[in-house]
Design an enzyme around this catalytic site. Structure first.
Site, PDB file in Angstrom:
ATOM      1  N   SER A  47      34.844  49.371  43.709  1.00  0.00           N
ATOM      2  CA  SER A  47      33.479  49.793  43.434  1.00  0.00           C
ATOM      3  C   SER A  47      32.688  50.105  44.676  1.00  0.00           C
ATOM      4  O   SER A  47      32.663  49.389  45.561  1.00  0.00           O
ATOM      5  CB  SER A  47      32.682  48.960  42.586  1.00  0.00           C
ATOM      6  OG  SER A  47      31.348  49.166  42.284  1.00  0.00           O
ATOM      7  N   LYS A  85      34.923  42.261  43.055  1.00  0.00           N
ATOM      8  CA  LYS A  85      35.460  43.648  43.691  1.00  0.00           C
ATOM      9  C   LYS A  85      35.686  43.272  45.036  1.00  0.00           C
ATOM     10  O   LYS A  85      36.808  43.559  45.647  1.00  0.00           O
ATOM     11  CB  LYS A  85      34.595  44.759  43.321  1.00  0.00           C
ATOM     12  CG  LYS A  85      34.743  45.599  41.851  1.00  0.00           C
ATOM     13  CD  LYS A  85      35.603  45.659  41.389  1.00  0.00           C
ATOM     14  CE  LYS A  85      35.955  46.457  40.051  1.00  0.00           C
ATOM     15  NZ  LYS A  85      37.127  46.785  39.604  1.00  0.00           N
ATOM     16  N   TYR A 119      29.573  40.966  39.828  1.00  0.00           N
ATOM     17  CA  TYR A 119      30.361  42.048  39.563  1.00  0.00           C
ATOM     18  C   TYR A 119      30.908  42.343  40.837  1.00  0.00           C
ATOM     19  O   TYR A 119      32.073  42.607  41.287  1.00  0.00           O
ATOM     20  CB  TYR A 119      29.998  42.924  38.676  1.00  0.00           C
ATOM     21  CG  TYR A 119      30.765  44.279  38.771  1.00  0.00           C
ATOM     22  CD1 TYR A 119      31.884  44.461  38.297  1.00  0.00           C
ATOM     23  CD2 TYR A 119      30.106  45.492  39.663  1.00  0.00           C
ATOM     24  CE1 TYR A 119      32.599  45.635  38.289  1.00  0.00           C
ATOM     25  CE2 TYR A 119      30.771  46.842  39.527  1.00  0.00           C
ATOM     26  CZ  TYR A 119      31.960  46.643  39.095  1.00  0.00           C
ATOM     27  OH  TYR A 119      32.923  47.889  39.082  1.00  0.00           O
TER      28      TYR A 119
END
Length: 339
Positions: free
Chosen positions: A125, A154, A150
């Site tokens: 991402s 990643k 989050y």
């Protein structure tokens, strides 16, 4: 015919990738715990491709299940999409995110080592870049400073894969840093999950079909041209084409490689709304909400590296994304937009 395992293959991106891989002649195996998707997607993939898909319902943190999949299918390569992806939710439930995203990936990599599988394309991402840097964001120029759990999951996975590539020199690893996927398959049968209220496109579709009264706009006083957030949106078909280009690349290059996948320019929330309104001939009701924690004013990608190494660049524009999304609403939800 090579067997490719797609984790999260019933989701928005995984399902589009499954269709494309089948059309290219690969045999696809899907594993998905259906936490953000539905098993009916398997039938839709079959309908589009006229090919059968092997499906396992389950979580990649389940050691026995993952080993079973590898034993039964002689997996050649992995396209790894599975994982949780809401920034705001990750701030509230960080352990949940580290467990699903990082623990799940580690378990998958263990199975790859055990079964001598060495090729993986990982869905990363743009959030790994963090906050306001000079635009556009470039893979080799921007520091990596994720500002929410989050994004950190990643980046943690990227680091694990990079370390693996150094310890296992024959590993072939492709990392794709997405910006904002949008649009739907041309069949109208598969598209973004309308329950995903964290993303702009499904939120707009919910208002169009009157599931929601208003489209929430989170912040209208950013330092941007119209006060709303600016993001880099890329058609899902272009994004998946980038995956196949990356897969071809790692088949010919050992080691660890990463690329941005985006349009290379930014569009504001209001600009997206205007394109939808032009398409449907109706006004979309909006409501201004406070900025969400973790959101930033604007960002878009540099796609120079993907163009140079993968010979890839997006072909579709924002009108294509909107038109396909509206068609998806008509086809999959039988919603009559035009009276």
């Amino acid at each position: 015919m090579k067997n490719i395992l797609i984790t999260g293959g019933c989701g928005y991106l995984g399902s589009h990738c499954a269709v494309k891989l089948i059309e290219k002649g690969y045999k696809v195996i899907i594993v998905d715990n259906l936490s953000n998707s539905d098993s009916s997607i398997i039938d839709k993939i079959t309908k589009i491709t006229k090919s059968k898909v092997i499906f396992y319902k389950g979580d990649i943190r389940d050691n026995k299940l993952v080993d079973k999949i590898f034993f039964q299918n002689k997996v050649d390569s992995i396209f790894h999409f599975s994982g949780l992806k809401s920034i705001s939710e990750s701030i509230k439930y960080p352990i949940k995110y580290y467990s699903s995203n990082v623990e799940g990936t580690i378990n998958l990599l263990r199975a790859m080592e055990s079964h001598n599988v060495n090729k993986i394309i990982f869905s990363s991402s743009a959030t790994v870049y963090g906050n306001n840097y000079k635009l556009p964001w470039h893979e080799e120029l921007c520091p990596l400073l994720p500002n929410n759990p989050y994004a950190d999951t990643k980046l943690t996975i990227e680091k694990i894969l990079q370390a693996l590539s150094k310890s296992k020199i024959l590993f072939k690893i492709g990392i794709l840093r997405y910006f904002n996927p949008a649009g739907c398959h041309s069949s109208g049968l598969i598209g973004d999950n309308l329950e995903n209220k964290n993303n702009l496109f499904p939120s707009i579709l919910r208002v169009i079909m009157k599931r929601d009264k208003y489209l929430n706009i989170y912040g209208n006083n950013y330092d941007t041209k119209d006060g709303s957030g600016i993001r880099d949106y890329i058609h899902v078909n272009d994004l998946i084409e980038g995956h196949l280009k990356a897969f071809n690349y790692i088949n010919n290059h050992d080691g660890y490689h990463l690329w941005n996948l985006g349009m290379g320019k930014g569009l504001s929330v209001y600009e997206i709304i205007n394109v939808f309104e032009e398409k449907i001939g109706k006004k979309i009701n909006t409501k201004i909400k406070p900025k969400r924690e973790g959101d930033i004013a604007q960002f878009w990608s540099s796609t120079i590296k993907a163009k140079r190494e993968l010979l890839w660049e997006p072909e579709k524009n924002i009108k294509d994304m909107v038109e396909d999304s509206v068609y998806y609403l008509q086809k999959s939800y039988n919603y009559k937009i035009f009276n």
